[in-house]
Design a protein around this motif. Structure first.
Motif, short mmCIF file in Angstrom:
data_model
loop_
_atom_site.label_atom_id
_atom_site.label_comp_id
_atom_site.label_asym_id
_atom_site.label_seq_id
_atom_site.Cartn_x
_atom_site.Cartn_y
_atom_site.Cartn_z
N THR A 1 0.81 -1.21 0.00
CA THR A 1 0.00 0.00 0.00
C THR A 1 0.85 1.27 0.00
O THR A 1 2.05 1.22 0.25
N ALA A 2 0.21 2.41 -0.24
CA ALA A 2 0.86 3.71 -0.17
C ALA A 2 -0.21 4.78 0.04
O ALA A 2 -1.32 4.66 -0.48
N SER A 3 0.13 5.81 0.78
CA SER A 3 -0.82 6.85 1.16
C SER A 3 -0.91 8.01 0.17
O SER A 3 -1.84 8.80 0.24
N THR B 1 -4.48 5.05 -3.97
CA THR B 1 -4.74 5.06 -2.53
C THR B 1 -6.22 4.87 -2.18
O THR B 1 -6.52 4.20 -1.19
N PRO C 1 2.65 -1.17 3.83
CA PRO C 1 3.08 0.08 3.21
C PRO C 1 4.47 -0.05 2.59
O PRO C 1 5.33 -0.75 3.13
N ASP D 1 7.44 2.37 0.25
CA ASP D 1 7.84 3.68 -0.26
C ASP D 1 8.75 3.56 -1.49
O ASP D 1 9.43 4.50 -1.85
N GLN E 1 5.89 7.41 -2.52
CA GLN E 1 4.48 7.65 -2.28
C GLN E 1 3.99 7.17 -0.91
O GLN E 1 2.80 7.22 -0.62
N GLU E 2 4.93 6.72 -0.08
CA GLU E 2 4.60 6.38 1.32
C GLU E 2 5.69 6.96 2.21
O GLU E 2 6.49 6.25 2.80
N ILE F 1 1.18 6.75 9.07
CA ILE F 1 0.46 5.82 8.19
C ILE F 1 -0.79 5.30 8.89
O ILE F 1 -1.88 5.29 8.31
N LYS G 1 6.45 -0.31 7.22
CA LYS G 1 6.91 -0.15 5.84
C LYS G 1 7.93 -1.21 5.48
O LYS G 1 8.80 -1.54 6.28
N ASN H 1 2.29 0.25 -6.43
CA ASN H 1 1.52 0.14 -5.20
C ASN H 1 0.20 -0.59 -5.46
O ASN H 1 -0.36 -0.49 -6.54
#
Length: 163
Positions: free
Chosen positions: A32-34, A39, A63, A65, A70-71, A78, A95, A126
């Motif tokens: 994942t990424a925020s 997202t 997560p 990056d 992007q994270e 997070i 992460k 992601n």
């Protein structure tokens, strides 16, 4: 044979967790990424968790990056982002890297060979998704652009097939 049970990961809260705790569940592993265009898939992942969690689905978020930074947040940032913006209640981990020499061992295994039907190779972006059976083996790999709602039939089949 290697399965999910052979790995552990650190939760966002800093606790080491044996992933063998999820044996007996159908598991969806997602990087994942925020700060990504994908997202908003957090909402769909949470919906899957709510719909199928009591039937034996475990969604696990990792997560990462590695894709255009992007994270960038800390574990606390997070966790807050996921809770405040998407109401995430499924397990989230610290992460990790998902590609390359420093990739988390779980992702080294997930991106390896799992039969002709499941493509091996690096994670493209992601929100790549891996569906694992109750025995901890990889059943399917889904592209990052695949919306979580598109996985419902596959999840239902995995839940039904492996009772």
């Amino acid at each position: 044979m290697t399965t999910l049970a052979d790995f552990s990961a650190t939760t966002l809260a800093g606790q080491e967790q044996q992933l063998s705790e999820h044996l007996g569940s159908v598991v969806l592993v997602v990087n994942t990424a925020s700060k990504c265009g994908l997202t908003p898939q957090y909402a769909g992942l949470q919906a899957l968790h709510e719909r199928f969690g009591t039937q034996g689905l475990a969604v696990l978020g990792f997560p990462c990056d590695q894709f255009m930074h992007q994270e960038p947040g800390t574990e606390a940032e997070i966790a807050e982002f996921c809770q405040v913006n998407y109401g995430v209640t499924f397990p989230m981990f610290s992460k990790v890297e998902v590609n390359g020499e420093d990739a988390h061992p779980l992702f080294q295994w997930l991106t390896g060979a799992h039969g002709e039907e499941i493509p091996a190779g690096p994670i493209e972006w992601n929100f790549a998704k891996f569906l694992l059976g109750r025995d901890g083996t990889v059943l399917r790999r889904f592209a990052p652009q695949t919306e979580p709602s598109e996985l419902a039939d596959e999840i239902e089949a995995a839940l039904a097939a492996q009772r």
